[in-house]
Design an enzyme around this catalytic site. Structure first.
Site: not given
Lengths: 448, 448, 448, 448
Positions: C274, C280, C282, C313
């Site tokens: 983080s 942290k 994650n 087309r």
């Protein structure tokens, strides 16, 4: 870090909007955030004033290594983490103690979201120019062709007369109303994101709200009532508004591509050629608009399904957004620029419009015949007479109005109106009234 | 013509909203249109006053045969054509000459669109009730838990302390802002459709605008600047607003279903049981909301892609809308009713919230430790100290705040703040400030 | 023409796949088409053999000006028109008469579609590597944890015991089945496009089919039964298969991100950090996968809605495709690469799995208790006993299996089974049987 | 429990498919599951044989109260929980001890998923009939019009000649290929779901696999390698295949609605009338197909985004599916039935096709002129001559082939070919070759 539209995206962006979401612009916006943050925090003595000055004077997007940031982003889910390291390193080289205060109290998402918002503010400016071109050209067309008569077509079949002026005013109305919503959604979404790790600005102790207010002022962004890390309704509404807006542009392009069919030939954009067929003139501008109108709904859907972001910061939903929103805005701008060229260069063939109207041999006046006959003869008898005249007209090639006039029952009832039965001018109803109201409402709205 | 929610739709509509788009309501709205039209045309002498009175007195949705209308709709693309025949037949049985003037000057789409709008007006009323329940309950929860501390979680990992009051206020804010947009879009979209075959009201000669104004008044609907047969931006914006709104509801349900996990246990809805497991208590209400949030984005996308309607009436785009918009509104209402039950019945376990916060052993205060240490020691040294304390805490099971306090360098720098390092109350920042602002902004908005 | 992933796309592509759709690769593929075409036409004497040789020897992607091509694409709707001009100019400088035969008999879409197909062939190779990593790692995990017991969770609530080996095998099965479809759709879609202006190869007189066969051989692409200019079902199926495949990847990432919650802690990817919180870790890899899973459904929807291409087309539908399909494949590859990292680096905490299972205090054995008691006592009485034991267990903190054992009625009926009531090993049913079958089916399928 | 298509869905389902997903059919399928389960469990002595016989003899969908089930579903997220209670009550009234063994060892999702699969098996039968009608009629049209010359149109502009036979064969090819995938996906998805609470069949001890095999046999469904509660790839592939299939149907309808334009008039479906305009003949069948093609992409997108189902049973994702998949299949069937009517009733105007071709005044032969001139004169000179002839043709109204013949340089080079320059038969290339291959490939595929 020079940018250039990729070939595979060449019809789904413009150079100007590609620039808005380029590495240079994005990094520039992130550096603006970190710079303004340092200034705001120094102002409120949250960080030393010296440090604030040093940071503000030092941070630069120059020399950042996008390849390293990209690689870092794949490790951590966002480019902000490697970016903040690189920015802190810039300051450290100047003043190690000031480097401590880079990104002070902020979280990655504060930087990423606010930078995205700053890009969006820029994007709105780009869109504005082309929107003005489209509406000005539509308004002009509508005035020029206020009394140019043409077929209204429903389910691709001739319906009754209308004017090209009303048709253009209808396009103007939808595009203007959609822009009004788009404009409003850009404004609602263009707000600061600043909440820190948990959305409480706890790292700033009691100074969070003050710093946030100053930061917003520095970045010329409104300050929302609170951070919105996992509440994405404002951006979602913006992407939706792009969807509706492009839908309105796409409807214009669909109509023009149909009017430009060789067999109809009522209007034509300047168009492009073919690699194999020398005679071809293609609605290439419309093709770009319609391509955009094919893409936007899916982008909207992706953005909406990414809204369910967990707790204080989502896992995946947030990470999906940047690519979606930049694609949505670029595709919107691509459609808009293409339509501006189409409308500004539109050739309208009023003679062909009238000729096509006449080519229906008056069948488009059958409804009018009904309204003339039914009050006197009843709906049932009127229907029989009209049906019989339609049959005779089809068999003989004689116009419907002549075929029905041969019926003595009709002339007794309708009288003088018969002479104008085949005249489109006599069956335009409130076309001009609605045309004027559409142009006025659109203008008024845009002025708000 | 009694309606009943189908089993396969049982979690994607509510009885009340199913009724709003039922055969009875839809036919009722169509009959209202034709009745009001006859009255308006009689008032302006466009049709004989007797005929107007007879039509208004005779038309009824009773006795119409839905199966025949459905079969007719598959032939002609809309139920209006067989319906108008059936209505004219009702009048013919009473007064053949009056029957001529049923549906006078109108086109199928006028009836179908206006009837849909009348259903939407009704739908908004149904939604309003449950929206009020959700916001009132969220506001109450937020106040009750203004100081209930809990973990903020980012990417599903513990981040830092916050309050459940702020969390609930965040939900309140997003739901309120989304409703503000939804409400506005309902209002913009709830306008009369009346343009006749070509959108010029030509069959009414010069009286079109007058009749339109009276018709709008009769139906209590605003009169737009012009008919909007193939310009669907207003309805598109409404469907989009449902998408954003349900996204905001879905975020709440996602959060609650996560908080209700056995291992977290911080909040629980009343929930439902299992057919095989006696011990289960499931977030069934959240499941209904999340199911709706899965469905809406696709419905929005379908509606947007149907916007490219050709010329004065599209082929296919228009025909796709009714099923999409009714599904979108019913699914929205289903989510809303489910969430109202969830929030009103929500059990919040403040003790467990605090326990879970403590269970992180203080690691969530690492950011705070950084903000205390870095100004004095520099970021690098502070990082080393924090990392080392995190390691020791993990190894020993000792709380981070205790582990870091053992470092003499720390106590020298931090001093008294050390004693509150592990106290969540000391690290809530502007949580209460943002909470109050969110509730106030939301309320103010809704009052507009 | 060097390419580099843009920052805004950094989590939605990989360097390898970005390269596959880069200007260099795309132009290279287009030049390959024109070169092979000249060779094939020379072989069948459709063009002079000298011209064929000269063209084949001269054409090069080097020195082409992407900016000019992009600008040309916005005029004509495709980069092929300016590209063919530039390529003819390359030859003209060498031999003016040979330049006449560049792009002979082909149409823009032949070049663009076949070049896209060549890019897709390359993309498949890139995807294959990471797919192999994911399935190998899942298979290994499943074998290692064949008897690692854990909670099965339904609606995010504890259900009954299962093994992590079965869970991993379930992931393996879904990913393998989805890849089987993806692989098949890549093969079906990887065919030559060559039809000329009208899809009849008329410019080649009677030699069209022969030239087409040789061209296909030169490009190592299968020859389809006919050109498919406006029939896009094969590519649509490919984009859909990406959607399903990423859905299967996303389910794995969703599960892992949930298992990695701090409060559950049963598995963890290596993860990222983080920018604000030192503690942290994650689930950043899962975030990238989940972001992709948010984006794909919308891309699929856009591609499908672009299928309605007009006549020989389309106008707009075709023009929308390249950006959609390259985004879809890049996003698929981004998810796959991220998941490969996640699974290869996955830490599984078998002790925590068992601890979490025990933490339910035996309530997950309530179903088993029912199956033991109900045959003897009837469902009603069994339910009462189980409910009462659940209540006592909740009140006292005593495990359910102990609480129910205190009931004398129970011990009489259940006997010895009581001793294993709280043992997860006794309630795994066919977990190992299903695990083995999933791994075998998956492997067998991939071998096809 | 009689069902009837609702008016608001009248163009988005058929009576036959509405019945397939009706309350009666769904409950019937659920009762079939529970009955077959009891029989299978009795056969393997998992439950008493008497109980199995009683359950099988007693369970019935008659007399179930859908309103109560719906209400129960909103409480528990699925109708199965109240349904199993009601079914157990049916048995209890006959034999209380047998009632204990209703739903023995199964979980709600086993019943719901398998019942859905049984409905899908039925739906495939309904679709088959109309698919056969469409392909047979297309094949017949293609043969009848093998040499009916018409304009190929690219970007809605005249390109070069083709045959209606090839055009119809192209439609046939895409619809046939798409059906091949749809058929395969129906087969892959039509498998038993039976896994019990945790997907391990633990409640059946060691007998799970045996009971599952017998249950599959009883229900005439293949047995998959394992339960698939939260792995939805097979159903997702089925919904995707509906999306591609309807895309292919929609392309046909788009073309026909364009050919039916009054100004083109080359083909027409029987069509429907207008409520206001007696002369109108609308492509109402095409409108229904196109409406479906607008809806399917969004439904596909919703299904895909619901794939991320948590752990062993999802919260919300699973709950979203039933409404999506039934909508997708019903909408597919609606499109198919409408297109069968359109194609079977299609009027082709070969004279008008030829006239429209001639109306281009030979400009569509400009490419052919290039291929005749360029080899001798070089591309540059040939281009100048063609451009000049196109200009003179446009100015004078004289056909291009006559204008260019006046150039003496041309006649020297081209010689005899000049006489056929304006003959479409001389410029059809491999049209017939491709036509035959398309019909053959399609037939062969369907036979697999």
């Amino acid at each position: 870090m020079a940018t250039r539209v990729r070939l595979i995206d060449s019809t789904s962006t413009t150079a100007a909007l590609d620039e808005v979401f380029s590495d240079a612009t994005l990094l520039g916006a992130m550096v603006r955030f970190e710079t303004a943050l340092a200034r705001a925090e120094a102002e409120h003595r949250v960080i030393p004033q010296d440090a604030g000055r040093t940071i503000a004077a030092t941070l630069t997007a120059n020399g950042l290594d996008p390849a390293a940031l990209t690689a870092g982003a794949r490790r951590s889910g966002t480019i902000v983490i490697p970016l903040v390291d690189a920015l802190a390193e810039q300051v450290r080289r100047v003043d190690a103690s000031a480097a401590t205060f880079v990104h002070w109290g902020a979280t990655s998402q504060d930087v990423a979201d606010t930078a995205l918002v700053l890009c969006l503010v820029e994007a709105r400016r780009v869109l504005d120019t082309d929107h003005g071109r489209v509406t000005a050209a539509l308004e002009r067309l509508s005035h020029e062709h206020a009394s140019t008569m043409m077929l209204a077509r429903t389910l691709l079949q001739p319906a009754a007369p209308t004017t090209f002026g009303l048709k253009a005013a209808g396009w103007f109305g939808a595009v203007s109303r959609s822009d009004l919503q788009l404009r409003a959604s850009f404004e609602l979404a263009s707000v600061l994101q600043f909440g820190g790790a948990a959305g409480t600005l706890a790292a700033l102790r009691d100074d969070g709200p003050k710093v946030a207010a100053t930061l917003a002022r520095e970045l010329a962004l409104p300050l929302p009532e609170a951070p919105w890390h996992s509440h994405r309704d404002r951006l979602a509404a913006l992407v939706c508004a792009c969807g509706v807006y492009v839908g309105s542009l796409g409807k214009v392009a669909r109509d023009i591509s149909l009017l430009m069919q060789y067999e109809i030939g009522e209007a034509a954009e300047r168009g492009g050629g073919s690699s194999s067929m020398p005679h071809k003139r293609n609605p290439s501008g419309c093709a770009i608009v319609l391509a955009a109108a094919n893409r936007l709904p899916g982008l909207v859907s992706s953005f909406l399904s990414a809204m369910l972001q967990e707790h204080e910061r989502g896992v995946g939903g947030w990470h999906a957004e940047a690519a979606i929103i930049s694609d949505a805005v670029k595709t919107t701008g691509s459609a808009l620029a293409a339509l501006a060229d189409v409308i500004e260069g539109l050739t309208v063939d009023a003679d062909r419009m009238l000729a096509n109207l006449r080519e229906t041999k008056g069948t488009v006046y059958a409804e009018r015949a009904m309204t003339l006959l039914a009050p006197a003869l009843g709906k049932k008898r009127a229907s029989e007479i009209v049906a019989e005249a339609l049959r005779r007209s089809a068999a003989s090639g004689k116009p419907f109005q002549d075929a029905i006039a041969e019926n003595s029952e009709v002339s007794g009832v309708v009288g003088a109106a018969l002479t104008t039965l085949g005249d489109p001018r006599a069956y335009l109803g409130a076309a001009e009234y609605f045309r004027t109201r559409l142009l006025t409402a659109g203008v008024a709205s845009t002025d708000d």
